[in-house]
Motif scaffolding. Structure first.
Motif, PDB file in Angstrom:
ATOM      1  N   GLN A   7      40.689  48.212  14.190  1.00 16.45           N
ATOM      2  CA  GLN A   7      40.580  47.845  15.604  1.00 16.45           C
ATOM      3  C   GLN A   7      39.118  47.810  16.060  1.00 16.45           C
ATOM      4  OE1 GLN A   7      43.165  50.698  17.458  1.00 16.45           O
ATOM      5  NE2 GLN A   7      45.004  49.677  16.736  1.00 16.45           N
ATOM      6  N   LEU A   8      38.307  47.087  15.314  1.00 13.01           N
ATOM      7  CA  LEU A   8      36.891  46.941  15.637  1.00 13.01           C
ATOM      8  C   LEU A   8      36.691  45.718  16.517  1.00 13.01           C
ATOM      9  CD1 LEU A   8      35.466  47.573  12.058  1.00 13.01           C
ATOM     10  CD2 LEU A   8      35.609  49.222  13.913  1.00 13.01           C
ATOM     11  N   ASP A   9      35.630  45.716  17.296  1.00 18.27           N
ATOM     12  CA  ASP A   9      35.318  44.560  18.141  1.00 18.27           C
ATOM     13  C   ASP A   9      34.669  43.432  17.345  1.00 18.27           C
ATOM     14  OD1 ASP A   9      36.313  45.880  20.368  1.00 18.27           O
ATOM     15  OD2 ASP A   9      34.369  46.772  20.851  1.00 18.27           O
ATOM     16  N   VAL A  10      33.894  43.789  16.355  1.00 20.00           N
ATOM     17  CA  VAL A  10      33.214  42.796  15.504  1.00 20.00           C
ATOM     18  C   VAL A  10      33.481  43.144  14.046  1.00 20.00           C
ATOM     19  CG1 VAL A  10      31.391  42.297  17.163  1.00 20.00           C
ATOM     20  CG2 VAL A  10      31.060  44.113  15.512  1.00 20.00           C
ATOM     21  N   GLU A  11      33.269  42.146  13.169  1.00 16.39           N
ATOM     22  CA  GLU A  11      33.457  42.391  11.736  1.00 16.39           C
ATOM     23  C   GLU A  11      32.446  43.420  11.244  1.00 16.39           C
ATOM     24  OE1 GLU A  11      33.322  38.780   9.524  1.00 16.39           O
ATOM     25  OE2 GLU A  11      35.258  38.105  10.250  1.00 16.39           O
ATOM     26  N   PRO A  12      32.830  44.229  10.251  1.00 16.78           N
ATOM     27  CA  PRO A  12      31.888  45.206   9.698  1.00 16.78           C
ATOM     28  C   PRO A  12      30.691  44.494   9.056  1.00 16.78           C
ATOM     29  CG  PRO A  12      34.110  45.536   8.826  1.00 16.78           C
ATOM     30  CD  PRO A  12      34.131  44.302   9.646  1.00 16.78           C
ATOM     31  N   SER A  13      29.555  45.138   9.091  1.00 13.38           N
ATOM     32  CA  SER A  13      28.324  44.561   8.558  1.00 13.38           C
ATOM     33  C   SER A  13      28.385  44.443   7.036  1.00 13.38           C
ATOM     34  CB  SER A  13      27.140  45.445   8.962  1.00 13.38           C
ATOM     35  OG  SER A  13      25.959  45.008   8.326  1.00 13.38           O
ATOM     36  N   VAL A  14      27.836  43.356   6.521  1.00 13.27           N
ATOM     37  CA  VAL A  14      27.786  43.190   5.069  1.00 13.27           C
ATOM     38  C   VAL A  14      26.794  44.154   4.427  1.00 13.27           C
ATOM     39  CG1 VAL A  14      28.563  40.806   5.027  1.00 13.27           C
ATOM     40  CG2 VAL A  14      26.143  41.299   5.259  1.00 13.27           C
ATOM     41  N   TRP A  15      25.970  44.804   5.231  1.00 13.96           N
ATOM     42  CA  TRP A  15      25.065  45.821   4.687  1.00 13.96           C
ATOM     43  C   TRP A  15      25.861  46.980   4.093  1.00 13.96           C
ATOM     44  CZ3 TRP A  15      20.418  44.426   3.616  1.00 13.96           C
ATOM     45  CH2 TRP A  15      19.765  43.472   4.395  1.00 13.96           C
TER      46      TRP A  15
END
Length: 102
Positions: free
Chosen positions: A77-85
């Protein structure tokens, strides 16, 4: 020339790290030739073998993360996709582990 690929900062850093590793491994091999050794991988490997296996694993980790990031966004339930870092850090840690213990 490279218009077919989406060159973002993480992608450029990933490939730059691969190039630096190949240069470093070449210099290391010239200075101290490798020998076969048996780690926890099921085969006896050299440094170059472990690097190759580690790079393949790192690539698969990054691809899996990119493929699953949309699902992770829904599941967590995140607002944005997780960082590829995150996948970059995980893949470099796995690569280091394979180089050391594999």
């Amino acid at each position: 020339m490279f218009d077919w690929m989406s060159w973002t900062t993480p992608v450029a850093v990933f490939f730059a790290c691969i190039v630096l590793m190949l240069i470093g491994m070449t210099l290391w091999e010239l200075r101290s030739p490798t020998t076969l050794r048996k780690g926890w991988l099921p085969i006896a490997t050299t440094r170059g073998d472990r690097l190759f296996i580690g790079l393949l694993v790192a690539a698969y980790i990054n691809l899996a993360f990119v493929g699953l990031s949309g699902r992770l966004m829904e599941w967590l339930q995140l607002d944005v996709e997780p960082s590829v870092w995150i996948s970059f850090a995980i893949s470099m840690a796995v690569l280091a582990l394979l180089m050391r213990k594999g």
